[in-house]
Design an enzyme around this catalytic site. Structure first.
Site, PDB file in Angstrom:
ATOM      1  N   CYS A 147     -36.256 -57.530  20.322  1.00  0.00           N
ATOM      2  CA  CYS A 147     -37.707 -57.792  20.406  1.00  0.00           C
ATOM      3  C   CYS A 147     -37.906 -58.264  21.926  1.00  0.00           C
ATOM      4  O   CYS A 147     -39.204 -58.102  22.436  1.00  0.00           O
ATOM      5  CB  CYS A 147     -38.183 -58.947  19.690  1.00  0.00           C
ATOM      6  N   HIS A 157     -44.831 -61.262  23.098  1.00  0.00           N
ATOM      7  CA  HIS A 157     -44.272 -60.461  22.254  1.00  0.00           C
ATOM      8  C   HIS A 157     -44.895 -61.088  20.815  1.00  0.00           C
ATOM      9  O   HIS A 157     -45.037 -62.178  20.652  1.00  0.00           O
ATOM     10  CB  HIS A 157     -42.791 -60.848  21.894  1.00  0.00           C
ATOM     11  N   ASN A 194     -45.448 -57.286  13.516  1.00  0.00           N
ATOM     12  CA  ASN A 194     -44.109 -57.402  14.920  1.00  0.00           C
ATOM     13  C   ASN A 194     -43.500 -56.168  14.880  1.00  0.00           C
ATOM     14  O   ASN A 194     -42.806 -55.850  13.917  1.00  0.00           O
ATOM     15  CB  ASN A 194     -43.285 -58.418  14.297  1.00  0.00           C
TER      16      ASN A 194
END
Ligand code: UT7
Length: 328
Positions: free
Chosen positions: A116, A244, A274
């Protein structure tokens, strides 16, 4: 005369995204899992996510996002294509050369694996190569198809992740230019590698959500504060915090610890979930499209994810118009 704040650097000149057209709502996810919309919304901030069709892979989303970023910048090529992804189309070779060829480019091309944090890692590598003179224009793409590695029966991951891609074009400029990537900072702690992993021999991603959550809040706060300091910014100078998009509660906690008011927190997690390496450029593109970030705004980017890895960047927004694509 050029001072220390005006040096050769990398400048973001284009921003592009690609989302799959299929929307999967919390109610749909809950049909075959022991969960419900209220829990998912309250604990994560997610209302829906996108999912690719069976014939679409990471490379397809990356090509569309990359083309969109080039279009946004008004350019037809570049000499580096860097693809941050956890879900390459094949284990070998890398997906980036195929993406470059689909864009009609014979550019240097490679994949980067930082889960990520991949986009911030890619931004750092692309900006560094431009500043070092190793390339002139770099397409930094974050693209992930987590629907290919998430266990649909695992409620701790199946409700969280979505598919998507986002990209920026970096060009050589000066750190005083709009779009300048002023400072970046990366880190890792491999002793936490089992917290987010596809176990050896396994096919599916596993995540120790609570542990990751705690570490994400602490580390993103420290990393964001550190990179802002390197750029000489007080938190009052930061116009938008583009973190993020793992969990709205993580973003809110980090912003609170940094002393940033909620209106400076950029978030599109409700709509896309996500999206791993695609998360930051997708959030930035939404904010730019809505006029929530404007040319000259100071953006604080920060990410945390599997590895464990993390990274932050201080970027002055260029005002580039994002080009947003949709694919099956
Ligand atoms: O993107 C890379 C980095 N990733 C992250 O930063 C993710 C960070 N972690 C998270 O966002 C959160 O930890 C999750 C969203 C994954 C989980 O939320 P949480 O509030 O941390 O839940 P938890 O894991 O502490 O679990 C609390 C309870 C448990 O039940 P008991 O043991 O209290 O009875 C879980 O079994 O919630 C349960 N639970 C669920 N309940 C309904 C876990 N997932 C679900 C679910 N629906 N989907």
């Amino acid at each position: 005369m050029t001072g220390p704040s005006d040096r050769v650097g990398a400048v973001v000149t284009g921003l592009g995204t690609c989302l799959p057209q299929t929307v999967v709502t919390n109610d749909e996810v809950s049909r075959h899992l022991d969960t419900d919309h209220a829990w998912i919304h309250r604990r994560t901030g997610i209302d829906r996510r996108r999912r690719v069709s069976a014939s679409t892979g990471t490379g397809d989303l990356a090509v569309a996002a990359g083309a969109a970023a080039l279009k946004s910048a008004g350019r037809d090529g570049c000499d580096l294509v860097l693809l941050a992804t956890t879900t390459p189309d094949r284990r070998c070779p890398a997906t980036a050369p195929w993406v470059a060829s689909q864009l009609g480019l014979a550019a240097a091309a490679f994949d980067l694996s930082a889960v990520c944090s991949g986009f911030v890692y890619g931004l750092t590598v692309g900006a560094s190569m431009i500043t070092a003179g190793a390339c002139d224009r770099a397409l930094v793409i974050g693209a992930d198809v987590y629907s290919s590695i998430v266990d649909p029966d695992d409620r701790t991951t199946a409700v969280v992740f979505g598919d998507g891609a986002g990209a920026v074009l970096l060009e050589r400029g000066r750190t005083s230019d709009p779009g300048a990537v002023l400072h970046t900072e990366l880190g890792s702690d491999g002793s936490g590698d089992e917290l987010i992993t596809i176990p050896p021999g396994g096919e599916h991603l596993t995540m120790q959500g609570r542990d990751v959550y705690t570490r994400a809040v602490t580390t993103m706060t420290e990393s964001a504060r550190s990179v802002a300091g390197k750029a000489g910014w007080d938190m009052a100078d930061v116009d938008a915090f583009v973190g993020h998009q793992a969990n709205i509660r993580i973003l809110t906690s980090v912003a609170k610890r940094l002393g940033l008011p909620p209106e400076r927190v950029v978030s599109n997690i409700a709509d896309v979930g996500n999206t791993a390496a695609a998360s930051i450029p997708l959030a930035l593109a939404d904010a730019a499209a809505q006029g929530r970030v404007a040319a000259g705004d100071r953006l604080l980017l920060t990410a945390f994810g599997g590895g464990l890895t993390w990274g932050s960047a201080a970027v002055v927004w260029s005002g580039a118009e994002p080009v947003q694509e949709v694919r099956a």
